[in-house]
Scaffold this motif. Sequence first.
Motif, PDB file in Angstrom:
ATOM      1  N   TYR A 144      39.645-104.290  37.947  1.00  0.00           N
ATOM      2  CA  TYR A 144      40.532-103.129  37.921  1.00  0.00           C
ATOM      3  C   TYR A 144      41.123-102.913  39.305  1.00  0.00           C
ATOM      4  N   LYS A 145      42.407-102.557  39.337  1.00  0.00           N
ATOM      5  CA  LYS A 145      43.063-102.256  40.618  1.00  0.00           C
ATOM      6  C   LYS A 145      44.011-101.088  40.425  1.00  0.00           C
ATOM      7  N   GLU A 146      44.082-100.215  41.428  1.00  0.00           N
ATOM      8  CA  GLU A 146      45.075 -99.155  41.411  1.00  0.00           C
ATOM      9  C   GLU A 146      45.682 -99.005  42.799  1.00  0.00           C
ATOM     10  N   THR A 147      46.963 -98.672  42.828  1.00  0.00           N
ATOM     11  CA  THR A 147      47.663 -98.482  44.095  1.00  0.00           C
ATOM     12  C   THR A 147      48.543 -97.244  44.006  1.00  0.00           C
ATOM     13  N   VAL A 148      48.759 -96.633  45.157  1.00  0.00           N
ATOM     14  CA  VAL A 148      49.756 -95.582  45.301  1.00  0.00           C
ATOM     15  C   VAL A 148      50.706 -96.038  46.400  1.00  0.00           C
ATOM     16  N   SER A 149      52.005 -95.986  46.126  1.00  0.00           N
ATOM     17  CA  SER A 149      52.973 -96.460  47.107  1.00  0.00           C
ATOM     18  C   SER A 149      54.180 -95.534  47.159  1.00  0.00           C
ATOM     19  N   SER A 150      54.864 -95.597  48.290  1.00  0.00           N
ATOM     20  CA  SER A 150      56.070 -94.812  48.496  1.00  0.00           C
ATOM     21  C   SER A 150      57.076 -95.667  49.248  1.00  0.00           C
ATOM     22  N   ARG A 183      35.870-101.356  46.170  1.00  0.00           N
ATOM     23  CA  ARG A 183      36.351-101.159  47.536  1.00  0.00           C
ATOM     24  C   ARG A 183      37.690-100.424  47.498  1.00  0.00           C
ATOM     25  N   LYS A 184      38.012 -99.751  48.594  1.00  0.00           N
ATOM     26  CA  LYS A 184      39.305 -99.087  48.694  1.00  0.00           C
ATOM     27  C   LYS A 184      39.732 -99.013  50.154  1.00  0.00           C
ATOM     28  N   LYS A 185      41.030 -98.808  50.327  1.00  0.00           N
ATOM     29  CA  LYS A 185      41.574 -98.627  51.654  1.00  0.00           C
ATOM     30  C   LYS A 185      42.713 -97.624  51.580  1.00  0.00           C
ATOM     31  N   VAL A 186      42.727 -96.678  52.501  1.00  0.00           N
ATOM     32  CA  VAL A 186      43.757 -95.651  52.564  1.00  0.00           C
ATOM     33  C   VAL A 186      44.605 -95.913  53.797  1.00  0.00           C
ATOM     34  N   PHE A 187      45.914 -95.985  53.612  1.00  0.00           N
ATOM     35  CA  PHE A 187      46.824 -96.308  54.701  1.00  0.00           C
ATOM     36  C   PHE A 187      47.539 -95.075  55.251  1.00  0.00           C
ATOM     37  N   GLN A 311      57.761 -86.237  45.391  1.00  0.00           N
ATOM     38  CA  GLN A 311      57.161 -85.269  46.303  1.00  0.00           C
ATOM     39  C   GLN A 311      58.081 -85.119  47.510  1.00  0.00           C
ATOM     40  N   ASN A 312      58.556 -83.917  47.705  1.00  0.00           N
ATOM     41  CA  ASN A 312      59.531 -83.636  48.768  1.00  0.00           C
ATOM     42  C   ASN A 312      60.759 -84.531  48.649  1.00  0.00           C
ATOM     43  N   GLY A 313      61.185 -84.776  47.407  1.00  0.00           N
ATOM     44  CA  GLY A 313      62.362 -85.587  47.159  1.00  0.00           C
ATOM     45  C   GLY A 313      62.131 -87.078  47.272  1.00  0.00           C
ATOM     46  N   GLU A 314      60.900 -87.501  47.508  1.00  0.00           N
ATOM     47  CA  GLU A 314      60.583 -88.917  47.680  1.00  0.00           C
ATOM     48  C   GLU A 314      59.808 -89.432  46.475  1.00  0.00           C
ATOM     49  N   PRO A 315      60.202 -90.600  45.883  1.00  0.00           N
ATOM     50  CA  PRO A 315      59.463 -91.132  44.734  1.00  0.00           C
ATOM     51  C   PRO A 315      58.105 -91.692  45.147  1.00  0.00           C
ATOM     52  N   ILE A 316      57.074 -91.306  44.421  1.00  0.00           N
ATOM     53  CA  ILE A 316      55.711 -91.811  44.637  1.00  0.00           C
ATOM     54  C   ILE A 316      55.301 -92.546  43.358  1.00  0.00           C
ATOM     55  N   THR A 317      54.777 -93.753  43.515  1.00  0.00           N
ATOM     56  CA  THR A 317      54.427 -94.587  42.354  1.00  0.00           C
ATOM     57  C   THR A 317      52.939 -94.864  42.325  1.00  0.00           C
ATOM     58  N   PHE A 318      52.332 -94.620  41.178  1.00  0.00           N
ATOM     59  CA  PHE A 318      50.931 -94.970  40.931  1.00  0.00           C
ATOM     60  C   PHE A 318      50.900 -96.103  39.915  1.00  0.00           C
ATOM     61  N   GLU A 319      50.218 -97.209  40.244  1.00  0.00           N
ATOM     62  CA  GLU A 319      50.091 -98.337  39.339  1.00  0.00           C
ATOM     63  C   GLU A 319      48.620 -98.699  39.165  1.00  0.00           C
ATOM     64  N   ALA A 320      48.244 -99.032  37.943  1.00  0.00           N
ATOM     65  CA  ALA A 320      46.870 -99.455  37.658  1.00  0.00           C
ATOM     66  C   ALA A 320      46.910-100.707  36.789  1.00  0.00           C
ATOM     67  N   LEU A 321      45.951-101.586  37.007  1.00  0.00           N
ATOM     68  CA  LEU A 321      45.849-102.850  36.274  1.00  0.00           C
ATOM     69  C   LEU A 321      44.398-103.078  35.874  1.00  0.00           C
ATOM     70  N   GLN A 372      49.839-108.701  53.235  1.00  0.00           N
ATOM     71  CA  GLN A 372      50.553-108.323  54.460  1.00  0.00           C
ATOM     72  C   GLN A 372      50.317-106.860  54.774  1.00  0.00           C
ATOM     73  N   THR A 373      50.318-106.018  53.756  1.00  0.00           N
ATOM     74  CA  THR A 373      50.024-104.606  53.952  1.00  0.00           C
ATOM     75  C   THR A 373      48.629-104.396  54.503  1.00  0.00           C
ATOM     76  N   LEU A 374      47.693-105.232  54.019  1.00  0.00           N
ATOM     77  CA  LEU A 374      46.301-105.122  54.475  1.00  0.00           C
ATOM     78  C   LEU A 374      46.068-105.757  55.840  1.00  0.00           C
ATOM     79  N   GLY A 375      47.014-106.535  56.297  1.00  0.00           N
ATOM     80  CA  GLY A 375      46.905-107.106  57.643  1.00  0.00           C
ATOM     81  C   GLY A 375      46.157-108.425  57.693  1.00  0.00           C
ATOM     82  N   PHE A 376      46.148-109.185  56.582  1.00  0.00           N
ATOM     83  CA  PHE A 376      45.532-110.510  56.619  1.00  0.00           C
ATOM     84  C   PHE A 376      46.288-111.470  55.716  1.00  0.00           C
TER      85      PHE A 376
END
Length: 376
Positions: A144-150, A183-187, A311-321, A372-376
């Motif tokens: 299972y994976k979930e992400t939040v992105s903007s 595991r999780k990581k908050v950016f 949120q504040n006029g900005e699209p926020i996307t939640f995806e789960a797999l 790339q987002t995770l830095g590796f």
Amino acid sequence: MKQLILLCVALLYSYCSQAYIYDFEEGALLKVSGQVIDQKTNEPLPFANIIYDNTGTTTNLDGEFVFQITYHQPENSLLIKFIGYETAIVPLTYDNTKLKVTLIPKTEILDEVIVVRADQLLEDVNTYHQINYEFSNQLLSSYYKETVSSNDECIYLAEGIFDIYYPTVYSKEKATIHPRKTRKKVFASLDTMVMPLINGHATDMINGITRRADSFINADMLNNYEFSKEGLTWYDGKEIFKIHFEPKNKKGNSSGTIFIDSKSKAVIRAEYQPVLNGQQFWKKVKWIEEYKEVNSSWYIHRVSYLGQWEQNGEPITFEALLVVTDFESVKKRPELTEALTKNDIFFNHASSFSENFWEGFNYIKLSAKEKQTLGF
């Protein structure tokens, strides 16, 4: 003497060469990896289905996959399947566990000999439901994976390996989820964000349209929808009906496309969007479910969810797999600890997001962009 030595060397070389190309030993644990691409475009194919006996996975956004299998002599080939393409059969040998698989688009569609109405197909889905889906209780291993992105920037990423007790469709028991490793990581700071429905597991996702009482394919709900045929496509060498549906009245709460196997009358894929009228939060919601066939029964294979808000006029996307990687039939509920409730949040922080974090488990590789987002 010299000739005898040369003969021995030749025999040894022949033996080693033959051993090299022989099949693996029964029960051997193999790690298989590769990439699936489109023959016509040479582009990677995300979410292609990789099937081996009771084990399966799916490709990531880069068309890549990796998973472990227990080798069985009768099942000595991988099956790579994708709607609209010919199925690829890839034999496993000692020198063939790192694969590059090209899928061929299948454009030939046979003329329908018998005209079948869309509503008749949905009636057939219900008629054959009891022989198409799970007769027995299942113990599923899942990733299972979930992400939040903007604006294409990752804000939050979390993953988990689950054991899921999945009772038969005829049981009154509910599915339960047990975390094995997470595991999780908050950016970015999430304190100022509204984070709806992010509970860190998939209690809603695992119960697909073949199990929900209010599903648009259920006999009692069919009169609430308009069904129309979009045409035919292919999956695993069989013709597949594409059926579009829309709400007919206020009791119809979704619209989308259903893919129905012309032979078994099983729904093998569903893409649908809930009706969002009357609510102020979600701007976009989409579900995709896929099923895989094993021994003439269809099992949930992959579920994905996308939700978007502002949120504040900005699209926020939640995806789960959610991808079911292994399953086995069980007679009763296994003794699994730490079952999650619907509101549990269970992810732990991970100091390392290296590829070997999931060693010993089946998982879905992160894409190059995610790495790339995770830095590796």
